[in-house]
Design a protein around this motif. Structure first.
Motif, mmCIF file in Angstrom:
data_model
loop_
_atom_site.group_PDB
_atom_site.id
_atom_site.type_symbol
_atom_site.label_atom_id
_atom_site.label_comp_id
_atom_site.label_asym_id
_atom_site.label_seq_id
_atom_site.Cartn_x
_atom_site.Cartn_y
_atom_site.Cartn_z
ATOM 1 N N ASP A 1 8.426 9.308 0.810
ATOM 2 C CA ASP A 1 7.578 8.355 0.293
ATOM 3 C C ASP A 1 7.393 7.202 1.427
ATOM 4 O O ASP A 1 6.767 6.035 1.296
ATOM 5 N N LEU A 2 8.281 7.253 2.436
ATOM 6 C CA LEU A 2 8.351 6.287 3.626
ATOM 7 C C LEU A 2 7.157 5.771 4.358
ATOM 8 O O LEU A 2 6.872 4.588 4.278
ATOM 9 N N PRO A 3 6.041 6.717 4.526
ATOM 10 C CA PRO A 3 4.832 6.328 5.014
ATOM 11 C C PRO A 3 4.050 5.140 4.137
ATOM 12 O O PRO A 3 3.591 4.373 4.676
ATOM 13 N N SER A 4 4.034 5.672 2.849
ATOM 14 C CA SER A 4 3.268 4.517 1.993
ATOM 15 C C SER A 4 4.235 3.430 1.861
ATOM 16 O O SER A 4 3.398 2.106 1.790
ATOM 17 N N LYS A 5 5.611 3.511 1.925
ATOM 18 C CA LYS A 5 6.427 2.347 1.447
ATOM 19 C C LYS A 5 6.244 1.454 2.912
ATOM 20 O O LYS A 5 6.100 0.174 2.732
ATOM 21 N N ALA A 6 6.421 2.049 4.098
ATOM 22 C CA ALA A 6 6.248 1.113 5.237
ATOM 23 C C ALA A 6 4.800 0.664 5.360
ATOM 24 O O ALA A 6 4.678 -0.401 5.722
ATOM 25 N N ALA A 7 3.647 1.289 4.976
ATOM 26 C CA ALA A 7 2.206 0.957 5.061
ATOM 27 C C ALA A 7 2.207 -0.347 4.410
ATOM 28 O O ALA A 7 1.556 -1.323 4.652
ATOM 29 N N ALA A 8 2.603 -0.156 2.933
ATOM 30 C CA ALA A 8 2.768 -1.481 2.187
ATOM 31 C C ALA A 8 3.593 -2.476 2.674
ATOM 32 O O ALA A 8 3.156 -4.003 2.887
ATOM 33 N N ALA A 9 4.566 -2.406 3.150
ATOM 34 C CA ALA A 9 5.388 -3.280 3.675
ATOM 35 C C ALA A 9 4.774 -4.016 5.208
ATOM 36 O O ALA A 9 4.959 -5.567 5.385
ATOM 37 N N ILE A 10 4.239 -3.045 5.887
ATOM 38 C CA ILE A 10 3.377 -3.862 7.352
ATOM 39 C C ILE A 10 2.396 -4.511 6.528
ATOM 40 O O ILE A 10 2.352 -5.522 7.244
ATOM 41 N N GLY A 11 1.662 -4.104 5.835
ATOM 42 C CA GLY A 11 0.234 -4.924 5.150
ATOM 43 C C GLY A 11 0.851 -6.367 4.529
ATOM 44 O O GLY A 11 0.398 -7.211 4.914
#
Length: 189
Positions: A104-114
């Motif tokens: 799930d890291l890509p989606s968690k990281a993408a949300a956090a970056i956004g």
């Protein structure tokens, strides 16, 4: 063992040691906060500085182990071998991290970056519409972070290019020419 083979052997040894250090640092940061590396802008620079220091230390160590001297070409070869190992291990580790350890890291990281980018733009006083437009232009961050074949090859290429430039710089700095000795002939009196 000739000097070239010794340089290769030592470069492989220290390349794998540095790669292990890199994985340990990354895993430690991941378990502290999985998205910290993606949202803390100073952290990648701190890690880069640590690795430059480690590469200088390793370069000096290898140079000492081969007799204290090496040419630019020998130094560059050594750093290039280390760079290949670091880049390859980084890509393999990233694939393992994002497919096995934390899928799930890509989606968690993408949300956090956004969220991080939105907060920064709001701090600069941008209007909500401008922020939405800027984030839309940035593209789908989750797709960019996903461990696809294309992303992995791109990551490997970019890493290798950056390490290659760093290898050139370090080779120039750490080359050490063997002093020339002159034979002096006794003069006849």
């Amino acid at each position: 063992m000739d000097k070239s083979a010794l340089i290769s052997k030592l470069s492989l040894k220290y390349g794998f040691i540095l790669a292990a250090v890199s994985v340990v640092i990354s895993l430690t940061l991941h378990f502290i906060n999985p998205v910290m590396l993606y949202t803390n802008f100073a952290l990648p620079f701190i890690i880069l500085i640590i690795f430059i220091v480690l590469l200088v230390f390793v370069g000096i160590t290898i140079r000492k182990e081969i007799g204290g001297y090496w040419t630019f070409g020998e130094a560059f070869k050594s750093f290039l071998i280390i760079s290949l190992i670091l880049a390859l291990v980084a890509v393999l580790y990233n694939i393992l991290l994002m497919t096995v350890i934390d899928p799930d890291l890509p989606s968690k990281a993408a949300a956090a970056i956004g969220d991080s980018q939105r907060a920064m733009m709001e701090k600069f006083g941008m209007a909500s519409e401008q922020i939405d437009e800027a984030l839309e232009k940035a593209g789908n961050m989750e797709e960019k972070l996903a461990p696809t074949f294309k992303n992995s090859i791109t990551s490997f290429g970019v890493s290798l290019a950056l390490y290659g430039v760093l290898s050139l710089i370090l080779a120039v700095i750490l080359k050490k020419k063997e002093p020339t000795t002159f034979n002096t002939f006794p003069t006849e009196s």
